[in-house]
Design a protein around this motif. Structure first.
Motif, PDB file in Angstrom:
ATOM      1  N   SER A   1     -24.853 121.659 -21.271  1.00 61.35           N
ATOM      2  CA  SER A   1     -24.200 121.688 -19.962  1.00 61.35           C
ATOM      3  C   SER A   1     -22.725 121.350 -20.080  1.00 61.35           C
ATOM      4  O   SER A   1     -21.965 121.560 -19.145  1.00 61.35           O
ATOM      5  CB  SER A   1     -24.886 120.705 -19.007  1.00 61.35           C
ATOM      6  OG  SER A   1     -26.222 121.074 -18.859  1.00 61.35           O
TER       7      SER A   1
ATOM      8  N   LYS B   1     -31.667 113.972  -6.533  1.00 57.44           N
ATOM      9  CA  LYS B   1     -31.567 112.645  -7.155  1.00 57.44           C
ATOM     10  C   LYS B   1     -31.491 111.544  -6.098  1.00 57.44           C
ATOM     11  O   LYS B   1     -31.432 110.366  -6.425  1.00 57.44           O
ATOM     12  CB  LYS B   1     -30.338 112.584  -8.049  1.00 57.44           C
ATOM     13  CG  LYS B   1     -30.558 113.263  -9.395  1.00 57.44           C
ATOM     14  CD  LYS B   1     -29.805 112.578 -10.510  1.00 57.44           C
ATOM     15  CE  LYS B   1     -30.458 112.852 -11.849  1.00 57.44           C
ATOM     16  NZ  LYS B   1     -29.783 112.205 -12.957  1.00 57.44           N
TER      17      LYS B   1
ATOM     18  N   ASP C   1     -24.563 120.457 -27.869  1.00 53.33           N
ATOM     19  CA  ASP C   1     -23.178 120.171 -28.289  1.00 53.33           C
ATOM     20  C   ASP C   1     -23.074 118.833 -29.008  1.00 53.33           C
ATOM     21  O   ASP C   1     -22.098 118.570 -29.713  1.00 53.33           O
ATOM     22  CB  ASP C   1     -22.260 120.149 -27.059  1.00 53.33           C
ATOM     23  CG  ASP C   1     -22.680 119.084 -26.066  1.00 53.33           C
ATOM     24  OD1 ASP C   1     -22.021 118.042 -25.982  1.00 53.33           O
ATOM     25  OD2 ASP C   1     -23.713 119.264 -25.381  1.00 53.33           O
TER      26      ASP C   1
ATOM     27  N   LYS D   1     -31.436 117.321 -16.996  1.00 54.94           N
ATOM     28  CA  LYS D   1     -32.003 118.299 -16.051  1.00 54.94           C
ATOM     29  C   LYS D   1     -31.052 118.585 -14.893  1.00 54.94           C
ATOM     30  O   LYS D   1     -30.810 119.735 -14.551  1.00 54.94           O
ATOM     31  CB  LYS D   1     -33.352 117.766 -15.544  1.00 54.94           C
ATOM     32  CG  LYS D   1     -34.112 118.724 -14.655  1.00 54.94           C
ATOM     33  CD  LYS D   1     -35.600 118.408 -14.651  1.00 54.94           C
ATOM     34  CE  LYS D   1     -35.922 116.977 -14.279  1.00 54.94           C
ATOM     35  NZ  LYS D   1     -35.789 116.684 -12.847  1.00 54.94           N
ATOM     36  N   SER D   2     -30.510 117.533 -14.292  1.00 56.02           N
ATOM     37  CA  SER D   2     -29.593 117.743 -13.159  1.00 56.02           C
ATOM     38  C   SER D   2     -28.354 118.492 -13.617  1.00 56.02           C
ATOM     39  O   SER D   2     -27.873 119.395 -12.927  1.00 56.02           O
ATOM     40  CB  SER D   2     -29.154 116.406 -12.559  1.00 56.02           C
ATOM     41  OG  SER D   2     -30.261 115.645 -12.274  1.00 56.02           O
ATOM     42  N   SER D   3     -27.849 118.118 -14.779  1.00 59.33           N
ATOM     43  CA  SER D   3     -26.650 118.794 -15.296  1.00 59.33           C
ATOM     44  C   SER D   3     -26.929 120.273 -15.516  1.00 59.33           C
ATOM     45  O   SER D   3     -26.106 121.126 -15.195  1.00 59.33           O
ATOM     46  CB  SER D   3     -26.205 118.155 -16.617  1.00 59.33           C
ATOM     47  OG  SER D   3     -26.075 116.768 -16.483  1.00 59.33           O
TER      48      SER D   3
END
Ligand code: GDP
Length: 318
Positions: free
Chosen positions: A295, A166, A257, A148-150
């Motif tokens: 990401s 975070k 990926d 999520k943060s990425s």
């Protein structure tokens, strides 16, 4: 009641009344009229050009592994925005209107998608404490470690913006980031921490559910699901709860990926994605929008922003 404020995009995504993960919901796609999503679909050049929805020819250096892209999407599995008429389109022209790596058809509302400015605004502990300026917002939620943060950082093209949410004390908050002074990206607490005490987990549930049900400016929840691992029951539960409660939802499949067989139980992201969709289809009247992302390669970044733009512009107009 959220629907009172949201005669919005996702009224087509009406939940079926029952809520259970019984095998009767685990039906598979019937053969339906399908549109071939050709590999020369449209993509966006590595530099964003989100001011336009003109198809841009696929560039050789595009990061998406198109060999593994789902080849066909049945018509009834597409997300067709309201006020979007596809009746006169043949398969080839419709194909050019589907966002790459997704089931989303572009509408006339897909404009102003670029992120020019992103500012952390505040962290709230209750829905009532969230910004009251009436700007539309999109909430990102997912299992802890889903990426999520990425993704948030990738959307705003910053390395560390999401770190704000975070910080200790902020991970259980509703974190608002204002984009272009026009709309919000909202970072919600991750769920499914293995080590969290039961009581705390319950609290998080109550807290985010209250936000989903009562935040009138919420245009869509973006539920992040890790596509590199087999389907997790907790993600299915989350999706079905959103469906049952008629909360507008877009599925964001992360880590597309990652395709090392050892780590993901032998399945490619596409197989995990299909399984997830098959498992949740019983909870929705029509197929929710979904987008494949990474990401690492930035796959799906521009597609998410265009999707948000068309949801947002439609929401603002209605
Ligand atoms: P969060 O807990 O949901 O905020 O997840 P993070 O963004 O902190 O990511 C968790 C882990 O997954 C980190 O080690 C990231 O580097 C990794 N990760 C996140 N997104 C991707 C992705 O798209 N591809 C790959 N291969 N790894 C990712």
């Amino acid at each position: 009641m959220i629907l009172a404020h949201l005669p919005r995009f996702h009224l087509s995504i009406l939940a079926k009344p029952s809520f259970s993960l019984s095998s009767s919901h685990f039906s598979f796609l019937n053969p339906k009229p399908s549109v071939t999503v050709s590999r020369t679909l449209f993509s966006f050049a590595s530099k964003s050009n989100l001011a336009t929805v003109e198809p841009i020819p696929l560039s050789v250096s595009d990061s998406t592994d198109l060999d593994d892209a789902p080849a066909e999407i049945a018509l009834d599995k597409l997300f067709i925005p309201p006020e979007t008429d596809i009746s006169g389109e043949d398969s080839a022209s419709l194909t050019t209107r589907i966002l790459k790596g997704s089931n989303i058809v572009l509408s006339k509302y897909a404009r102003d998608a670029q992120v020019v400015q992103a500012d952390y605004v505040k962290s709230s502990v209750k829905t009532e404490d969230c910004p009251a300026d009436g700007l539309p917002e999109f909430a990102l939620v997912g299992r802890s470690n889903v990426g999520k943060s990425s993704l948030l950082n990738s959307l705003v093209r910053r390395k560390r913006l999401a770190l704000t949410s975070k910080k200790p004390g902020k991970t259980q908050c509703i974190n608002h980031f204002r984009i272009n002074d026009k709309w919000y990206l909202v970072d919600l607490p991750g769920y499914g921490y293995a080590s969290a005490p039961h009581e705390l987990k319950q609290d998080w549930n109550k807290f985010t559910k209250d936000y989903f049900l009562n935040r009138s400016t919420l245009v869509s929840v973006f539920l992040l699901v890790d596509a590199s691992i087999p389907v997790k029951p907790i993600d299915l539960e989350y999706a079905s709860w959103l469906g049952q409660n008629q909360v507008p939802m877009t599925l964001i499949f992360t880590k597309c990926d990652k395709r090392k067989k050892k780590k993901n139980g032998g399945k490619k992201p596409e197989a995990n994605i299909k399984e997830f969709q098959d498992l949740i289809q019983g909870f929705f009247e029509t197929t929710p929008p979904w987008i494949m992302t990474s990401s690492v390669t930035n796959q799906g970044r521009d597609e998410i922003l265009l999707h948000m733009a068309q949801l947002r512009n439609y929401w603002l107009k209605h």
